[in-house]
Design an enzyme around this catalytic site. Structure first.
Site, PDB file in Angstrom:
ATOM      1  N   CYS A 176      31.171  28.693  27.784  1.00  0.00           N
ATOM      2  CA  CYS A 176      31.729  28.356  26.473  1.00  0.00           C
ATOM      3  C   CYS A 176      32.654  29.490  26.016  1.00  0.00           C
ATOM      4  O   CYS A 176      32.429  30.650  26.330  1.00  0.00           O
ATOM      5  CB  CYS A 176      30.677  28.164  25.391  1.00  0.00           C
ATOM      6  SG  CYS A 176      29.480  26.899  25.738  1.00  0.00           S
ATOM      7  N   ARG A 185      36.049  29.193  30.707  1.00  0.00           N
ATOM      8  CA  ARG A 185      34.644  29.460  30.389  1.00  0.00           C
ATOM      9  C   ARG A 185      33.831  28.190  30.173  1.00  0.00           C
ATOM     10  O   ARG A 185      32.608  28.240  30.012  1.00  0.00           O
ATOM     11  CB  ARG A 185      34.564  30.300  29.114  1.00  0.00           C
ATOM     12  CG  ARG A 185      35.289  31.612  29.211  1.00  0.00           C
ATOM     13  CD  ARG A 185      35.230  32.333  27.895  1.00  0.00           C
ATOM     14  NE  ARG A 185      33.893  32.790  27.611  1.00  0.00           N
ATOM     15  CZ  ARG A 185      33.426  33.991  27.929  1.00  0.00           C
ATOM     16  NH1 ARG A 185      34.190  34.845  28.532  1.00  0.00           N
ATOM     17  NH2 ARG A 185      32.204  34.333  27.639  1.00  0.00           N
ATOM     18  N   TRP A 234      30.741  24.419  27.516  1.00  0.00           N
ATOM     19  CA  TRP A 234      30.083  24.151  28.804  1.00  0.00           C
ATOM     20  C   TRP A 234      28.668  23.753  28.427  1.00  0.00           C
ATOM     21  O   TRP A 234      27.883  24.572  27.944  1.00  0.00           O
ATOM     22  CB  TRP A 234      30.092  25.409  29.671  1.00  0.00           C
ATOM     23  CG  TRP A 234      29.529  25.204  31.044  1.00  0.00           C
ATOM     24  CD1 TRP A 234      30.194  24.722  32.140  1.00  0.00           C
ATOM     25  CD2 TRP A 234      28.201  25.487  31.479  1.00  0.00           C
ATOM     26  NE1 TRP A 234      29.348  24.691  33.228  1.00  0.00           N
ATOM     27  CE2 TRP A 234      28.120  25.152  32.848  1.00  0.00           C
ATOM     28  CE3 TRP A 234      27.057  25.981  30.854  1.00  0.00           C
ATOM     29  CZ2 TRP A 234      26.964  25.300  33.597  1.00  0.00           C
ATOM     30  CZ3 TRP A 234      25.897  26.128  31.607  1.00  0.00           C
ATOM     31  CH2 TRP A 234      25.860  25.789  32.956  1.00  0.00           C
ATOM     32  N   ASN A 249      28.289  30.463  21.524  1.00  0.00           N
ATOM     33  CA  ASN A 249      28.127  30.571  22.978  1.00  0.00           C
ATOM     34  C   ASN A 249      26.700  31.017  23.254  1.00  0.00           C
ATOM     35  O   ASN A 249      26.180  31.831  22.489  1.00  0.00           O
ATOM     36  CB  ASN A 249      28.991  31.691  23.562  1.00  0.00           C
ATOM     37  CG  ASN A 249      30.461  31.413  23.436  1.00  0.00           C
ATOM     38  OD1 ASN A 249      30.853  30.298  23.164  1.00  0.00           O
ATOM     39  ND2 ASN A 249      31.248  32.454  23.634  1.00  0.00           N
ATOM     40  N   GLY A 250      26.139  30.580  24.358  1.00  0.00           N
ATOM     41  CA  GLY A 250      24.816  31.074  24.734  1.00  0.00           C
ATOM     42  C   GLY A 250      23.733  30.062  24.384  1.00  0.00           C
ATOM     43  O   GLY A 250      24.004  28.882  24.185  1.00  0.00           O
ATOM     44  N   GLU A 305      30.365  33.252  51.835  1.00  0.00           N
ATOM     45  CA  GLU A 305      31.374  33.208  50.776  1.00  0.00           C
ATOM     46  C   GLU A 305      32.375  32.067  51.034  1.00  0.00           C
ATOM     47  O   GLU A 305      32.771  31.351  50.103  1.00  0.00           O
ATOM     48  CB  GLU A 305      32.076  34.573  50.699  1.00  0.00           C
ATOM     49  CG  GLU A 305      33.228  34.673  49.728  1.00  0.00           C
ATOM     50  CD  GLU A 305      32.890  34.327  48.274  1.00  0.00           C
ATOM     51  OE1 GLU A 305      31.704  34.189  47.929  1.00  0.00           O
ATOM     52  OE2 GLU A 305      33.836  34.164  47.482  1.00  0.00           O
ATOM     53  N   LYS A 314      33.027  28.936  48.519  1.00  0.00           N
ATOM     54  CA  LYS A 314      34.359  28.590  47.996  1.00  0.00           C
ATOM     55  C   LYS A 314      34.627  27.108  48.240  1.00  0.00           C
ATOM     56  O   LYS A 314      35.090  26.398  47.355  1.00  0.00           O
ATOM     57  CB  LYS A 314      35.476  29.406  48.670  1.00  0.00           C
ATOM     58  CG  LYS A 314      35.611  30.837  48.273  1.00  0.00           C
ATOM     59  CD  LYS A 314      36.110  31.085  46.877  1.00  0.00           C
ATOM     60  CE  LYS A 314      34.988  31.170  45.897  1.00  0.00           C
ATOM     61  NZ  LYS A 314      34.386  32.447  45.652  1.00  0.00           N
ATOM     62  N   GLU A 358      32.390  24.811  45.994  1.00  0.00           N
ATOM     63  CA  GLU A 358      32.735  24.912  44.566  1.00  0.00           C
ATOM     64  C   GLU A 358      33.946  24.087  44.173  1.00  0.00           C
ATOM     65  O   GLU A 358      33.939  23.437  43.145  1.00  0.00           O
ATOM     66  CB  GLU A 358      33.136  26.363  44.254  1.00  0.00           C
ATOM     67  CG  GLU A 358      32.066  27.286  43.859  1.00  0.00           C
ATOM     68  CD  GLU A 358      32.656  28.648  43.503  1.00  0.00           C
ATOM     69  OE1 GLU A 358      33.267  29.296  44.370  1.00  0.00           O
ATOM     70  OE2 GLU A 358      32.504  29.043  42.350  1.00  0.00           O
ATOM     71  N   HIS A 366      17.732  27.384  65.819  1.00  0.00           N
ATOM     72  CA  HIS A 366      16.436  27.311  65.137  1.00  0.00           C
ATOM     73  C   HIS A 366      16.399  26.174  64.111  1.00  0.00           C
ATOM     74  O   HIS A 366      15.543  26.161  63.231  1.00  0.00           O
ATOM     75  CB  HIS A 366      16.115  28.653  64.476  1.00  0.00           C
ATOM     76  CG  HIS A 366      16.037  29.776  65.451  1.00  0.00           C
ATOM     77  ND1 HIS A 366      15.032  29.884  66.387  1.00  0.00           N
ATOM     78  CD2 HIS A 366      16.871  30.825  65.684  1.00  0.00           C
ATOM     79  CE1 HIS A 366      15.236  30.957  67.143  1.00  0.00           C
ATOM     80  NE2 HIS A 366      16.357  31.538  66.731  1.00  0.00           N
ATOM     81  N   LYS A 416      33.321  29.997  34.331  1.00  0.00           N
ATOM     82  CA  LYS A 416      33.326  31.402  34.692  1.00  0.00           C
ATOM     83  C   LYS A 416      32.456  32.160  33.701  1.00  0.00           C
ATOM     84  O   LYS A 416      32.237  31.695  32.582  1.00  0.00           O
ATOM     85  CB  LYS A 416      34.762  31.928  34.617  1.00  0.00           C
ATOM     86  CG  LYS A 416      34.994  33.052  35.571  1.00  0.00           C
ATOM     87  CD  LYS A 416      36.418  33.211  35.952  1.00  0.00           C
ATOM     88  CE  LYS A 416      36.585  34.357  36.895  1.00  0.00           C
ATOM     89  NZ  LYS A 416      36.244  34.016  38.274  1.00  0.00           N
TER      90      LYS A 416
HETATM   91  C1  F6R Z   1      31.933  31.869  42.730  1.00  0.00           C
HETATM   92  C2  F6R Z   1      31.752  32.557  41.488  1.00  0.00           C
HETATM   93  C3  F6R Z   1      30.378  32.790  41.006  1.00  0.00           C
HETATM   94  C4  F6R Z   1      30.260  34.208  40.439  1.00  0.00           C
HETATM   95  C5  F6R Z   1      28.869  34.415  39.821  1.00  0.00           C
HETATM   96  C6  F6R Z   1      28.700  35.832  39.332  1.00  0.00           C
HETATM   97  O1  F6R Z   1      33.276  31.716  43.057  1.00  0.00           O
HETATM   98  O2  F6R Z   1      32.696  32.937  40.852  1.00  0.00           O
HETATM   99  O3  F6R Z   1      29.435  32.580  42.007  1.00  0.00           O
HETATM  100  O4  F6R Z   1      30.478  35.121  41.458  1.00  0.00           O
HETATM  101  O5  F6R Z   1      28.709  33.537  38.753  1.00  0.00           O
HETATM  102  O6  F6R Z   1      29.675  36.170  38.406  1.00  0.00           O
HETATM  103  P1  F6R Z   1      29.997  37.671  38.100  1.00  0.00           P
HETATM  104  O7  F6R Z   1      30.600  38.273  39.306  1.00  0.00           O
HETATM  105  O8  F6R Z   1      30.954  37.635  36.935  1.00  0.00           O
HETATM  106  O9  F6R Z   1      28.699  38.317  37.751  1.00  0.00           O
END
Ligand code: F6R
Length: 609
Positions: free
Chosen positions: A2, A27, A74, A99-100, A482, A486, A489, A505, A604
């Site tokens: 948010c 966000r 969000w 937020n939160g 990773e 990606k 996501e 396995h 994010k």
């Molecule tokens: C994936 C991604 C998330 C963040 C995770 C931690 O692309 O962006 O998995 O890596 O939410 O976020 P930070 O690094 O801000 O603690």
């Protein structure tokens, strides 16, 4: 998680609020809304979906006002519907954005219902609006009513509130979620993040935990958690507006992938002093602290966790120091045993991730020798609360899928490894050699970016699949993790990562011609083993996409496509091999037509647990 924004000025602030919400959309983006106070009273407009939907509604209604608050959501409590969108209003008098999470909202809701308040949403936020309204009956000001309400709230949050009894005022508060005040000329602003305010000001007050800010167009007063007026410095940001714009790129993610070569250079440079890597960069006590450290314990989430896993391989192999790594969300709930002289290391792009922050706070009470954060935001809670800090200089990362923050975290892990290694037998000449290798990382990335066109072509072959497997060995295993993250996501293709040696396995059972395998296989000590693993796949009809290097003898054939990267030292191979995997995920997502920068259900900066 948010985004909120507020403004109070002598001009119509609705266009600014909408632009601010657009900047904060990363966000959260399932609904948005604004509220203002004008001569007709308290007026709100909310819309399901992106900020653009709200912008269109506002244009149609012609709503205007010299002060207001806005929110992009969000969803946590209640579906993304208009009645759950913020701002939430109590009796046409008080409006709140939040937020939160309010953890005790259910009991507060029941109590408010007995007081006669009716609820129109399923959110936890609405209780805040009603509580403020309730306190306004006995308190003399919005500030006092918000302060009383804050005493009753449990959880981690940031809020901003307005009341039609004091139309020239916004009161906002921070507890667990970031909040920044922007200082203008006869106008002031508040937001979850500076990106929302960069169009109006460069002067910011970063609120601290427990702060409440009382804001008019002329004045900003900050109160600390004890209700005392607090002196908070005004800091001038050097973030450029174009750093938070897409420019000529179609997506932030692509821009940020391409920015990695510069970001790595910017991250390495400040850690060098007099041609040597400088421990003082971590903080004044760094040398003494690192001298005492005998073990390292790493915690992080998501992509940052993957950087931590790569770091743990490096720290043990080259740094010769025992190291463990785990998800921050698991760590504090499992009663971890803390050994003597252990450094607690957290990684986070945002520095506000609730799980990582909670892990750090837990660790600070648990008897670690010291805490160290690797973080991209210098004003963040994580940086403020750690003993030592390695600031990465990736610049603002807007795409929800983390890219340049990850590779700069890897750079930071490389450097910290050398700090440990120099205490365990790495001589000066060897260290200098590694430093030269680190300096080559940017150029290697540029060479990898030259493969973009080929990767785009290959992406076509993955675009229609439903599942995929990513394989790596050694420190390429976390890079495979990773790459898989990606892809899932942003393309919504199910992707799993395995160490190559684990295939037989269990996951080998999944292999058939519909299961593409992406392998990260540079020429290193484990490449022969990896080759054997990939033959097991080929023998069962699996289609392979192999990222190897110029020196390896993989060749494209019927069932396999090989893409060759420059040959680099093992030390920076994880940084290099990340890039083609990011590009692959990006192009697959573009072909599938998903929202690359704002993938569904994600946001994010995950500031809720
Ligand atoms: C994936 C991604 C998330 C963040 C995770 C931690 O692309 O962006 O998995 O890596 O939410 O976020 P930070 O690094 O801000 O603690």
């Amino acid at each position: 998680m948010c985004g909120l924004v507020g403004a109070i000025a002598r001009r119509d602030v609705i266009p600014f609020l909408v632009d601010g919400l657009r900047s904060l959309e990363y966000r959260g983006y399932d609904s948005a809304g604004v509220a203002t106070l004008n001569d007709k009273g308290l007026y709100k407009q909310r819309a399901v979906g992106k900020v653009e939907a709200l912008a269109q509604q506002l244009a149609a209604t012609g709503m205007s006002g010299t002060m207001g608050i806005g929110h992009t959501r969000w969803a946590t409590h209640g579906r993304p519907e208009e009645n759950n969108a913020h701002p939430h209003v109590s009796t046409e008098m008080v409006a709140v954005v939040h937020n939160g999470i309010i953890e005790n909202y259910e009991e507060m809701r029941r109590e408010l219902q007995t007081l006669g308040y009716e609820f129109e949403s399923q959110t936890d936020t609405e209780v805040i609006a009603h509580r403020i309204h309730h306190h306004l009956q006995s308190q003399h000001s919005l500030l006092a009513a918000v302060t009383e309400t804050l005493k009753e709230l449990e959880g981690a949050f940031a809020i901003a509130a307005i009341s039609n009894e004091e139309p020239g005022r916004i009161v906002a508060a921070r507890r667990g979620s970031p909040l920044v005040v922007g200082i203008g000329k006869e106008e002031n602003f508040v937001a979850s993040d500076v990106t929302a305010l960069l169009s109006e000001t460069r002067d910011f007050i970063f609120l601290e935990e427990g702060d409440v800010v009382d804001m008019t167009s002329e004045a900003v007063t900050v109160y600390n958690e004890y209700g005392r007026v607090a002196e908070r410095p005004i800091q001038t940001s050097n973030v450029k507006k174009n750093a938070v714009e897409k420019g000529d790129y179609p997506h932030f993610m692509l821009k940020e992938i391409y920015e990695q070569s510069i970001a790595l250079r910017q991250t390495l440079a400040p850690a060098i002093k007099d041609e040597r890597l400088d421990e003082g960069y971590l903080g004044t006590d760094a040398e003494d602290i690192l001298d005492r450290i005998e073990r390292i314990h790493i915690c992080a989430c998501g992509t940052s966790y993957h950087a931590g896993v790569v770091g743990s391989y490096l720290l043990e192999k080259l740094g010769k120091i025992p190291c463990r790594v785990e998800h921050a969300s698991e760590y504090r709930y499992r009663s971890p045993v803390v050994t003597d002289n252990t450094l607690f290391l957290v990684l986070s792009q945002s520095g506000e991730t609730a799980d990582t922050l909670a892990a750090l706070r837990y660790a600070k009470q648990a008897g670690y020798a010291a805490t160290l954060s690797i973080c991209n935001v210098d004003s963040s809670s994580l940086v403020r609360e750690s003993d030592l800090c390695f600031l990465t200089h990736a610049g603002p990362e807007i795409g929800v899928a983390s890219t340049k923050a990850f590779t700069t975290q890897l750079m930071a892990m490389n450097i910290i490894t050398l700090f440990m290694a120099r205490r365990r037998g790495l001589d000066e000449a060897e260290e200098q050699r590694y430093l030269q290798v680190l300096k080559q990382a940017s150029a290697a990335i540029e060479a990898a970016l030259n493969l973009d066109g080929q990767i785009r072509d290959i992406a076509m072959s993955l675009a229609d699949c439903s599942h995929s497997l990513f394989l790596g060995r050694g420190n390429m295993y976390p890079i495979a993790m990773e790459g898989a993250l990606k892809l899932k996501e942003i393309s919504y293709i199910h992707a799993e990562a395995y160490p190559g040696g684990e295939l037989k396995h269990g996951p080998l059972a999944l292999i058939d011609e519909d299961m593409p395998i992406v392998a990260v296989a540079p020429k290193d000590a484990l490449q022969p083993k990896m080759k054997a693993n990939l033959q097991e796949v080929q023998a069962r009809g699996g289609k392979l996409l192999i990222f190897a290097d110029q020196g390896s003898d993989f060749e494209s054939a019927n069932q396999s496509t090989v893409l060759k990267l420059p040959t680099v030292d093992d030390f920076i191979a994880p940084i290099l091999y990340t890039v083609p995997l990011q590009l692959l995920a990006y192009h697959v997502a573009v072909i599938r037509g998903t929202n690359v920068d704002q993938p569904r259900n994600l946001a994010k900066s995950v500031t809720v647990e």
